[in-house]
Scaffold this active site. Structure first.
Site, PDB file in Angstrom:
ATOM      1  N   ASN A   1      -7.763  -5.259   7.398  1.00 25.35           N
ATOM      2  CA  ASN A   1      -7.425  -4.620   6.128  1.00 25.35           C
ATOM      3  C   ASN A   1      -6.559  -3.408   6.438  1.00 25.35           C
ATOM      4  OD1 ASN A   1     -10.187  -4.963   3.765  1.00 25.35           O
ATOM      5  ND2 ASN A   1      -8.555  -6.339   4.298  1.00 25.35           N
TER       6      ASN A   1
ATOM      7  N   GLU B   1      -8.804 -12.563  -5.216  1.00 26.67           N
ATOM      8  CA  GLU B   1      -7.625 -11.728  -4.963  1.00 26.67           C
ATOM      9  C   GLU B   1      -6.513 -12.242  -5.878  1.00 26.67           C
ATOM     10  OE1 GLU B   1      -7.409 -12.322  -0.770  1.00 26.67           O
ATOM     11  OE2 GLU B   1      -9.348 -11.360  -0.468  1.00 26.67           O
TER      12      GLU B   1
ATOM     13  N   PHE C   1      -5.966  -1.227   0.419  1.00 25.91           N
ATOM     14  CA  PHE C   1      -5.138  -2.152   1.194  1.00 25.91           C
ATOM     15  C   PHE C   1      -3.991  -2.740   0.376  1.00 25.91           C
ATOM     16  CE2 PHE C   1      -9.065  -4.407  -0.205  1.00 25.91           C
ATOM     17  CZ  PHE C   1      -8.504  -5.044  -1.304  1.00 25.91           C
TER      18      PHE C   1
ATOM     19  N   TYR D   1     -19.766  -5.076   1.020  1.00 27.36           N
ATOM     20  CA  TYR D   1     -18.668  -5.991   1.292  1.00 27.36           C
ATOM     21  C   TYR D   1     -18.097  -5.767   2.694  1.00 27.36           C
ATOM     22  CZ  TYR D   1     -14.146  -8.237   1.358  1.00 27.36           C
ATOM     23  OH  TYR D   1     -13.088  -9.011   1.725  1.00 27.36           O
TER      24      TYR D   1
ATOM     25  N   HIS E   1      -8.270 -15.433  10.922  1.00 30.22           N
ATOM     26  CA  HIS E   1      -7.193 -14.925  10.072  1.00 30.22           C
ATOM     27  C   HIS E   1      -5.842 -14.876  10.796  1.00 30.22           C
ATOM     28  CE1 HIS E   1     -10.353 -14.074   7.326  1.00 30.22           C
ATOM     29  NE2 HIS E   1      -9.633 -13.292   6.533  1.00 30.22           N
TER      30      HIS E   1
ATOM     31  N   ARG F   1      37.105   5.755  -4.581  1.00 35.44           N
ATOM     32  CA  ARG F   1      36.952   6.894  -5.474  1.00 35.44           C
ATOM     33  C   ARG F   1      35.483   7.185  -5.800  1.00 35.44           C
ATOM     34  NH1 ARG F   1      38.630   6.575 -11.428  1.00 35.44           N
ATOM     35  NH2 ARG F   1      39.651   4.663 -10.711  1.00 35.44           N
TER      36      ARG F   1
ATOM     37  N   TYR G   1      37.689   1.948  -7.093  1.00 32.55           N
ATOM     38  CA  TYR G   1      36.318   2.473  -7.124  1.00 32.55           C
ATOM     39  C   TYR G   1      35.660   2.510  -5.753  1.00 32.55           C
ATOM     40  CZ  TYR G   1      36.070   2.142 -12.265  1.00 32.55           C
ATOM     41  OH  TYR G   1      36.251   2.304 -13.614  1.00 32.55           O
TER      42      TYR G   1
END
Length: 494
Positions: free
Chosen positions: A195, A410, A326, A53, A83, A280, A277
């Protein structure tokens, strides 16, 4: 000079590198590992005997399409180019610079198959402040930070744009000026660049650096507010906190004891039995944030000392393994946690602001001598409330979302990049709210004069008064609010 090696890189060290404008260089161990891995991968190309791959195949759901050997370099070039699909706002330059450092660090372990020249070019870009234009949107935080890392990597092949000497320019023009040639990516190399979790991690590192600063300032600002509101010291005694034994809570209580040591105001007789609060419970709230920061710090530090691309190459074992390092889930959830923690610092801060302007405990309404004619500090509280409300919306965890991509290959993603960019916004929002609280707290403290707070807090107040004056009557507040926010970027007053 910082040497990239296989010794543990700490977040504190990253901060030093950035603050001191240090240069990077590859250590001998890293060089040897990079070259060994690349040599191994090149030797396998002729007899690998099976599809691997990203090395001999397409990407994502195209993983079953084998690519001829003569086209493997073009495959990697196309990967980076295709990409680079980011959108939205540009990533701030200091985070891009961290991305360059972390990408070089990740590739230096010799499990990614990068050429030495590629890693060195990333370092050269860092050293010369040549920062690629990267966009915030586009990563699912699962196949690595594909889109933002593609924009980070485009200049390597002579494409895309960079910031250099304050100007946005085409990479190819800057490369000619530097005498650099575009890099011809080899098998698997584009995938090694894209990646990885360096976009998420860089945002997280930057946010952690800021969060640790803001946590310290929240204590100091909270202490000034406590003094201005005529608060009590008992909630900060260690006795109660030992019963619970939460580390951050104990640290916060001790911190307040140190900050308030020598104060006239804290030791004088109080008419009220308890504080709200937001005063405190400062040890419990600020302490929980400290514990969250410490946890996220450890997780992110592990991440920046990891190889997170795919496939992983193991020359000594003669193995190339396609796995999922990844995937951003291990850091996406902690980043969402840190966002919630930062919002809690802002949320309790806004409540203290509200109390300071409310006309209680002998403080004038809205902290001006003639309320009515003057609105005083009315609207800064509105602004703080608006910011906190926005932050609450941003606290919805991105990591609980997932949208399948790449034709279902994916099918579960972390959305960690959205967690990362939201986290940066939470940092900015929290800084704004704390700046507004400081402005209110110092103004309110003046109505307690001539009584003094502690020497440590009075030093902060004196420095603050050099940039933000006491407000007698209404005036243009925005510049003072900005100056107050910028003031808490100082680290010399910790």
């Amino acid at each position: 000079m910082h040497t990239i090696s296989h010794e543990r890189l700490t977040i504190e060290r990253v901060k030093e590198i950035l603050d001191n404008h240090e240069q990077l260089q590859l250590g001998d161990e890293a060089i040897a590992a990079i070259e060994k891995c690349r040599k191994y991968l090149d030797s396998k190309m002729g007899d690998i005997g099976r599809p691997v791959y990203g090395v001999t195949t397409g990407f994502g759901s195209l993983c079953n399409i084998s690519i001829p050997a003569e086209e493997l370099s073009q495959l990697q070039h196309n990967l980076v180019m295709s990409h680079a699909c980011g959108m939205g706002e540009e990533v701030r330059p200091e985070i891009v610079k961290i991305m360059l450092l972390l990408k070089a660090q990740s590739l230096s372990y010799g499990h990614s198959g990068s050429q030495l020249v590629t890693v060195q070019r990333l370092i050269d870009m860092f050293n010369n402040d040549i920062l690629p234009v990267v966009y915030q949107q586009g990563s699912l935080g699962a196949s690595g930070d594909l889109a933002p890392l593609a924009h980070l990597s485009l200049p390597l092949i002579g494409m895309g744009e960079v910031y250099y000497k304050g100007q946005r320019r085409k990479s190819e023009d800057v490369w000619k000026e530097m005498g650099w040639e575009p890099i011809c990516l080899q098998s698997k190399e584009g995938l090694a660049l894209l990646n990885g979790t360096q976009f998420m991690s860089a945002n997280a590192v930057w946010s952690l650096i800021q969060a640790e600063r803001l946590s310290k300032w929240a204590d100091m600002i909270g202490a000034i507010s406590l003094e201005a509101f005529d608060g009590r010291i008992e909630p900060f005694y260690p006795h109660s906190h030992r019963l619970r034994a939460q580390p951050g809570q104990l640290v916060t209580a001790n911190r307040f004891a140190e900050l308030l040591e020598g104060s006239e105001l804290i030791t004088r007789k109080k008419e009220h039995v308890q504080d709200p609060y937001s005063f405190r419970c400062i040890p419990q709230v600020h302490g929980a944030v400290k514990d969250t920061i410490a946890h996220v710090h450890g997780v992110i530090e592990n991440e920046i000392n990891s190889a997170t691309d795919n496939p992983n190459i193991f020359p000594d074992e003669d193995m190339i393994i396609s796995a999922g390092n990844f995937h951003g889930e291990p850091i996406a959830i902690p980043m969402d946690m840190l966002a919630i923690g930062l919002n809690e610092l802002a949320s309790i801060s806004e409540r203290r602001i509200y109390k300071l302007i409310s006309g209680q405990r002998n403080l004038p309404s809205f902290l001006v001598a003639k309320p009515g004619l003057n609105s005083g500090f009315m609207i800064p509280q509105y602004t703080a409330a608006s910011i906190v409300s926005q932050s609450k919306g941003l606290c919805w965890p991105a990591s609980c979302d997932s949208i399948p991509s790449s034709q279902g290959q994916e099918d579960h993603v972390s959305m960690g990049a959205n967690a990362a960019t939201k986290l940066v916004r939470l940092v900015e929002n929290t800084e704004s709210v704390l700046g507004i609280e400081l402005m209110n707290a110092v103004q309110a403290l003046e109505f307690r004069r001539p009584a003094k707070s502690s020497p440590k807090l009075e030093k902060i107040v004196a420095e603050y008064r050099k940039v933000v004056p006491f407000i007698y009557v209404d005036r243009y507040m925005h510049p003072l609010m900005v100056a107050s926010k910028e003031f808490i970027r100082r680290e010399d007053l910790y």
